[in-house]
Enzyme design. Structure first.
Site, mmCIF file in Angstrom:
data_model
loop_
_atom_site.group_PDB
_atom_site.id
_atom_site.type_symbol
_atom_site.label_atom_id
_atom_site.label_comp_id
_atom_site.label_asym_id
_atom_site.label_seq_id
_atom_site.Cartn_x
_atom_site.Cartn_y
_atom_site.Cartn_z
ATOM 1 N N GLU A 359 81.156 116.511 25.269
ATOM 2 C CA GLU A 359 81.658 117.894 25.233
ATOM 3 C C GLU A 359 82.130 118.421 26.593
ATOM 4 O OE1 GLU A 359 79.036 119.573 21.512
ATOM 5 O OE2 GLU A 359 78.077 119.583 23.455
HETATM 6 C C1 TNX Z 1 75.894 118.978 20.125
HETATM 7 S S1 TNX Z 1 75.085 116.163 20.179
HETATM 8 C C2 TNX Z 1 75.474 118.664 21.398
HETATM 9 C C3 TNX Z 1 74.409 119.451 22.033
HETATM 10 C C4 TNX Z 1 73.919 120.546 21.136
HETATM 11 C C5 TNX Z 1 73.848 120.044 19.726
HETATM 12 C C6 TNX Z 1 73.258 121.013 18.749
HETATM 13 C C7 TNX Z 1 75.611 116.324 21.630
HETATM 14 C C8 TNX Z 1 75.823 115.125 22.383
HETATM 15 N N1 TNX Z 1 75.880 117.546 22.089
HETATM 16 O O1 TNX Z 1 74.855 119.958 23.266
HETATM 17 O O2 TNX Z 1 72.672 120.945 21.583
HETATM 18 O O3 TNX Z 1 75.139 119.720 19.292
HETATM 19 O O4 TNX Z 1 73.029 120.398 17.530
#
Ligand code: TNX
EC number: 3.2.1.52
Length: 567
Positions: A359
Site C-alpha cells: 500500500e
Molecule cells: C490491509 S493487509 C493492510 C493493513 C490493514 C488491513 C486491515 C496489508 C498488507 N495491509 O494495513 O491493517 O488491511 O484489514
C-alpha cells in the site's frame, strides 16, 4: 487420519459405578451420587483422534488407555533441548494434577516411563523404530496401559508431541490450580508431521500497542496449535514499536501514539529479546516486520528528514492507509533502512526479515521498484531471507525471497510470475485467513473489506491449490494476520483468534486427506471447555456444536483493563 477411533469397550470394572441389577433404593441413591460426582470430575476420555490440528496417522487401541498415577515420573535423555521439553511437560501437568512429576534421567538400565521423551538418533536412547520419517518437527506418540512415550528427531518434534498429549487429557488439564479428575489418556499410536514448514500468525502491535505479557500469551496460543512463526507488525503510521539505538526518536517519539489517540508504547531491546526467547523456548520463530516504504508516518514524525520535502507530518491516530512514505530518492533513507534492519537482525535469531512493501500508493512504480530492490540487497547483506507483502512481486527477484500473499481472488498472474522466477509464498488470503475480518454482520469488532469470515470459511480452503498456476512446492506455508485498528484488549485478540486460529493451524499442519469440515467442527467443539478452563476468550460460533454452556470468560469490550500499556 488413517483410521477412525473405535467406540470405547464395555469391559472391566464399571468405570462410572453403575449399580448392579436388583440393587436397593439406598444403593441406587449412593450410585447416583457417585455417578454424578464422576461425571463432574471425569468426563469420558478423549478419543485418540480428537486433536487439532488433525494428526497424520492415528491408530487407536481402546484396550490400552493410560491413567497417570500420582507418583509418575518423566524420563528423558541428556539432550538439553529434550530436557527442556520434559520440564515444560512437568510444569503443564503439575498445575492441574498437583502431582510432583519429577524429571528423571533415562540413562542406564532405569525402567522407562510412565512418561518418556525420546530423541531418536541420539546414543542415550532406546527409541523404537519409527515407520515414518518424522522430519524436523514430527513426532510419534505411543500410549499403552503402562505409559506414554513421545519419540521425535528434534526437541521441536517432542514439543509438538507434548501439545498432542495435552489435548488427549481431560479439559481440566488447562486448570492452573489442582483439580480432581481422572487423568486418562486414550490408548494407541499417533505418527504425525506437518504439511508445511511455515505456519504462522501475525499480531499488529502498531495500530494498538500490546505489551510483552500479551505477546507471550499469543505465543502460548500459537504453540498449543503447533504454529511455529509469530510475525510482529512492529511499525505503521500510528506507531513505531521497537527501540532502535541509532535512531532513538523512532520509539520515544514515533511510539507515543496509537489508533484513537491512546498513549501507544514500544518494546525496549530487552523486551524484544524476552519475546524472542520465550518464542524460541516454544519452538516459535519471530518474524519482525518493518513496513517500508509506506505505512511510515510515525517514523516521519520522529525524523522529518526521511519525509519527501523534509517536513514533519502531524502524528496520525486514524485508520486510513496508503498516504505516507519515506523518500526513496534520498540517500539518508537508505542509511535509516540499513541501520534499523541491522539492529533488528542482530536481535532476531530467525532467518526472516519482513520489509512490508504494501500500500505505498503515493510512490510511483519505478521509484517503488528501485527502493525495494535496494532494501532486498540490504536484507541479503545481513544474511537474512526477505519477506514482503505480495505487492513486491513485480520487483527484480533475489534468490530465496518470500512473498506474503493477502489477495482475495483465486488467480494473481503477477504473483504467479514471481513464483516462476523463484519466489516462495506464505498464503494469507484476506477472505479466509484474516483474523480481523468479522465473523458475521453483528461481530462487535473487526473489518469486512474482505467479506465476513466465519469458522467454516476460515477452514474451507486448500493452501495447495488456492492460487491458480502455482506449483504446490512454491507454498512455504500459511499465516493468519490480525490487524488491530479495532482491537484494544487481550480479550479482543482472543475473540478474533479463537476458533479461527486453530482452523488455520490445521490447514498448515494436517495432510489434505484429513480435511473434513464435519469432523473438524466436532473436534473443535471439544476445545471450548479447554479454552474456558484456561481463561481464553472465544467466539461461540453457531456452526460449532459446543458441548457446554458458556462460562464467565470475558468477551470483547468487557475487560478494558486487560489492555497492557507501555512497559
Ligand atoms: C490491509 S493487509 C493492510 C493493513 C490493514 C488491513 C486491515 C496489508 C498488507 N495491509 O494495513 O491493517 O488491511 O484489514
Amino acid at each position: 487420519m488413517s483410521s477412525t477411533p473405535a467406540a470405547r469397550p464395555e469391559t472391566g470394572p464399571d468405570p462410572i459405578g453403575r449399580a448392579p441389577t436388583g440393587a436397593s433404593a439406598a444403593d441406587l441413591a449412593r450410585t447416583a451420587v457417585r455417578r454424578a460426582d464422576h461425571l463432574l470430575a471425569a468426563p469420558a476420555p478423549a478419543r485418540l483422534g480428537d486433536v487439532v490440528p488433525a494428526p497424520a496417522h492415528v491408530t487407536p487401541d481402546p484396550t490400552a488407555d493410560f491413567t497417570l498415577p500420582p507418583d509418575a515420573a518423566i524420563r528423558v535423555g541428556a539432550d538439553p533441548g529434550a530436557r527442556a521439553v520434559a520440564a515444560q511437560l512437568a510444569a503443564l501437568l503439575r498445575a492441574p494434577t498437583g502431582y510432583p512429576l519429577p524429571v528423571a534421567a533415562a540413562t542406564g538400565p532405569a525402567p522407562a516411563g510412565p512418561l518418556t521423551l525420546t530423541l531418536s538418533g541420539t546414543p542415550d536412547t532406546a527409541a523404537p523404530a519409527t515407520d515414518d520419517a518424522l522430519g524436523a518437527e514430527g513426532y510419534r506418540l505411543d500410549i499403552t496401559g503402562d505409559g506414554v512415550r513421545i519419540t521425535a528427531g528434534t526437541p521441536a518434534g517432542l514439543f509438538h508431541g507434548v501439545q498432542t498429549l495435552r489435548q488427549l487429557l481431560p479439559p481440566q488439564v488447562e486448570s492452573t490450580t489442582p483439580v480432581a479428575a481422572r487423568w486418562v489418556v486414550p490408548g494407541g499410536t499417533i505418527v504425525d508431521r506437518p504439511r508445511y514448514a511455515y505456519r504462522g500468525a501475525m499480531l499488529d502491535v502498531a495500530r494498538h500497542f500490546f505489551g510483552v505479557p500479551d505477546v507471550l500469551r499469543v505465543i502460548d496460543h500459537l504453540a498449543r496449535y503447533k504454529l511455529n512463526h509469530l510475525h510482529l507488525h512492529l511499525t505503521d503510521d500510528q506507531g513505531w514499536r521497537i527501540a532502535v539505538d541509532s535512531w532513538p526518536r523512532l520509539a520515544t517519539v514515533g511510539g507515543a501514539t496509537e489508533v484513537g489517540g491512546g498513549p501507544g508504547g514500544h518494546y525496549t531491546r530487552d523486551d524484544y529479546r524476552r519475546i524472542v526467547g520465550y518464542a524460541a523456548a516454544r519452538h516459535v520463530t519471530v518474524v519482525p516486520e518493518i513496513d517500508l516504504p509506506g505505512h511510515t508516518n510515525a517514523a516521519l514524525v520522529a525524523y522529518p528528514e526521511l519525509a519527501p520535502g523534509g517536513s514533519a507530518p502531524p502524528p496520525y491516530t486514524g485508520t486510513d492507509v496508503g498516504f505516507s512514505y519515506v523518500d526513496p530518492a534520498s540517500e539518508r533513507t537508505y542509511d535509516f533502512v540499513a541501520d534499523v534492519l541491522g539492529e533488528i537482525a542482530a536481535l532476531t535469531p530467525g532467518p526472516y526479515l519482513h520489509i512490508g512493501g504494501d500500500e505505498a500508493f503515493k510512490v510511483p512504480a519505478d521509484a517503488y521498484a528501485g527502493f525495494v530492490e535496494r532494501v532486498q540487497r540490504i536484507v541479503a547483506g545481513l544474511g537474512r531471507t526477505m519477506v514482503g507483502w505480495h505487492q513486491v512481486a513485480p520487483v527484480t527477484h533475489l534468490p530465496g525471497r518470500v512473498l506474503q500473499w493477502w489477495g482475495t481472488k483465486r488467480d494473481d498472474p503477477v504473483t504467479a510470475d514471481a513464483v516462476r522466477r523463484g519466489a516462495r509464498l506464505i498464503l494469507s488470503p484476506g477472505n479466509h485467513a484474516y483474523l480481523d475480518m468479522k465473523y458475521a454482520e453483528d461481530t462487535p469488532i473487526g473489518h469486512d473489506w474482505a467479506g465476513l469470515v466465519d469458522v467454516r470459511r476460515a477452514y474451507d480452503w486448500d493452501p495447495g491449490s488456492h492460487l491458480a498456476d502455482l506449483p504446490a512446492d512454491a507454498v512455504l506455508g500459511v499465516e493468519a494476520p490480525l490487524w488491530t485498528e479495532s482491537v484494544t484488549t487481550r480479550a479482543d485478540i482472543e475473540f478474533l483468534m479463537f476458533p479461527r486460529l486453530p482452523a488455520l493451524a490445521e490447514l498448515g499442519w494436517s495432510p489434505r486427506a484429513t480435511h473434513d469440515w464435519a469432523a473438524f467442527r466436532e473436534r473443535l467443539a471439544g476445545h471450548g471447555p479447554r479454552w474456558e478452563a484456561a481463561g481464553i476468550t472465544y467466539h461461540r460460533a453457531p456452526e460449532v456444536p459446543w458441548p457446554t454452556a458458556p462460562t464467565g470468560v470475558p468477551t470483547p469490550r468487557q475487560s478494558p483493563d486487560e489492555h497492557t500499556t507501555p512497559t
